[in-house]
Design an enzyme around this catalytic site. Structure first.
Site, PDB file in Angstrom:
ATOM      1  N   TYR A 154      38.336  71.004  28.439  1.00  0.00           N
ATOM      2  CA  TYR A 154      37.400  71.029  29.564  1.00  0.00           C
ATOM      3  C   TYR A 154      36.655  72.348  29.730  1.00  0.00           C
ATOM      4  O   TYR A 154      36.182  72.660  30.822  1.00  0.00           O
ATOM      5  CB  TYR A 154      38.096  70.628  30.869  1.00  0.00           C
ATOM      6  CG  TYR A 154      38.755  69.290  30.776  1.00  0.00           C
ATOM      7  CD1 TYR A 154      37.998  68.126  30.703  1.00  0.00           C
ATOM      8  CD2 TYR A 154      40.144  69.182  30.707  1.00  0.00           C
ATOM      9  CE1 TYR A 154      38.606  66.883  30.582  1.00  0.00           C
ATOM     10  CE2 TYR A 154      40.759  67.946  30.586  1.00  0.00           C
ATOM     11  CZ  TYR A 154      39.984  66.807  30.529  1.00  0.00           C
ATOM     12  OH  TYR A 154      40.580  65.579  30.401  1.00  0.00           O
ATOM     13  N   ALA A 155      36.512  73.121  28.667  1.00  0.00           N
ATOM     14  CA  ALA A 155      35.704  74.344  28.711  1.00  0.00           C
ATOM     15  C   ALA A 155      34.269  73.945  28.392  1.00  0.00           C
ATOM     16  O   ALA A 155      33.748  74.208  27.313  1.00  0.00           O
ATOM     17  CB  ALA A 155      36.238  75.381  27.720  1.00  0.00           C
ATOM     18  N   ASN A 156      33.655  73.263  29.356  1.00  0.00           N
ATOM     19  CA  ASN A 156      32.315  72.718  29.205  1.00  0.00           C
ATOM     20  C   ASN A 156      31.563  72.908  30.512  1.00  0.00           C
ATOM     21  O   ASN A 156      32.145  72.771  31.585  1.00  0.00           O
ATOM     22  CB  ASN A 156      32.361  71.206  28.917  1.00  0.00           C
ATOM     23  CG  ASN A 156      33.300  70.847  27.799  1.00  0.00           C
ATOM     24  OD1 ASN A 156      33.084  71.250  26.671  1.00  0.00           O
ATOM     25  ND2 ASN A 156      34.343  70.103  28.110  1.00  0.00           N
ATOM     26  N   ASP A 182      33.052  73.131  24.517  1.00  0.00           N
ATOM     27  CA  ASP A 182      34.129  73.480  23.605  1.00  0.00           C
ATOM     28  C   ASP A 182      33.986  72.686  22.315  1.00  0.00           C
ATOM     29  O   ASP A 182      33.111  71.818  22.198  1.00  0.00           O
ATOM     30  CB  ASP A 182      35.490  73.265  24.268  1.00  0.00           C
ATOM     31  CG  ASP A 182      35.748  71.820  24.699  1.00  0.00           C
ATOM     32  OD1 ASP A 182      35.268  70.882  24.028  1.00  0.00           O
ATOM     33  OD2 ASP A 182      36.437  71.618  25.710  1.00  0.00           O
ATOM     34  N   HIS A 214      11.856  75.197  33.369  1.00  0.00           N
ATOM     35  CA  HIS A 214      12.492  74.909  34.652  1.00  0.00           C
ATOM     36  C   HIS A 214      13.070  73.500  34.672  1.00  0.00           C
ATOM     37  O   HIS A 214      12.401  72.537  34.343  1.00  0.00           O
ATOM     38  CB  HIS A 214      11.469  75.082  35.774  1.00  0.00           C
ATOM     39  CG  HIS A 214      12.045  74.907  37.131  1.00  0.00           C
ATOM     40  ND1 HIS A 214      11.371  74.278  38.129  1.00  0.00           N
ATOM     41  CD2 HIS A 214      13.238  75.277  37.658  1.00  0.00           C
ATOM     42  CE1 HIS A 214      12.113  74.271  39.222  1.00  0.00           C
ATOM     43  NE2 HIS A 214      13.250  74.867  38.957  1.00  0.00           N
ATOM     44  N   HIS A 236      34.973  63.943  33.917  1.00  0.00           N
ATOM     45  CA  HIS A 236      34.632  64.320  32.548  1.00  0.00           C
ATOM     46  C   HIS A 236      33.746  63.248  31.904  1.00  0.00           C
ATOM     47  O   HIS A 236      32.798  63.572  31.177  1.00  0.00           O
ATOM     48  CB  HIS A 236      35.899  64.530  31.727  1.00  0.00           C
ATOM     49  CG  HIS A 236      35.657  65.029  30.349  1.00  0.00           C
ATOM     50  ND1 HIS A 236      35.032  66.219  30.071  1.00  0.00           N
ATOM     51  CD2 HIS A 236      35.937  64.487  29.134  1.00  0.00           C
ATOM     52  CE1 HIS A 236      34.941  66.399  28.772  1.00  0.00           C
ATOM     53  NE2 HIS A 236      35.479  65.360  28.170  1.00  0.00           N
TER      54      HIS A 236
END
Length: 129
Positions: free
Chosen positions: A118-120, A28, A20, A96
């Site tokens: 920015y595929a994070n 990316d 948890h 970012h």
């Protein structure tokens, strides 16, 4: 051998160790990987595996109570933005640079072959009960 779910033994083992509040950065191929967290690098070649595929697989295995992404994703990568906002209606958006700082506290980094900016996303693990 496992028949279903995540077959990559490194990723399956890392997921089983999460608790948890632990952070999981799904990123990316261009995201700087911080020192410290365990890294499972799935990147095979540009675009393979795709960010969306990896995220879908992880969400089938994890309970997620929150997610954080870079605000730049909205303009620079509308497809990833729609995917993230579809899965996480309360998605936290930060710069970012701040996302990179936050990622240093992640327990696990899963690197995809995604080659679009920015595929994070930083996931915060929840509990199943």
């Amino acid at each position: 051998m496992k028949r279903t779910g995540i077959l990559n033994r490194h990723l399956a083992g890392a997921l089983a160790e999460l608790g948890h509040g632990d952070g999981v950065l799904v990123c990316d191929a261009g995201m700087p990987i911080p020192d410290g967290p365990r890294v499972v690098d799935l990147a095979f070649r540009a675009g393979v595996p795709a960010f969306a595929e990896v995220l879908e697989g992880l969400l089938a295995e994890l309970v997620v109570e929150g997610a954080t992404a870079a605000q730049e994703v909205r303009e620079a990568n509308p497809e990833a933005s729609a995917l993230l906002e579809g899965h996480f209606p309360g998605l936290d958006l930060v710069s970012h640079e701040h996302l990179k700082e936050l990622s240093a506290g992640a327990r696990l980094v899963v690197r995809t072959g995604e080659a679009r900016p920015y595929a994070n996303v930083l996931l915060r693990c929840g509990v199943f009960f």
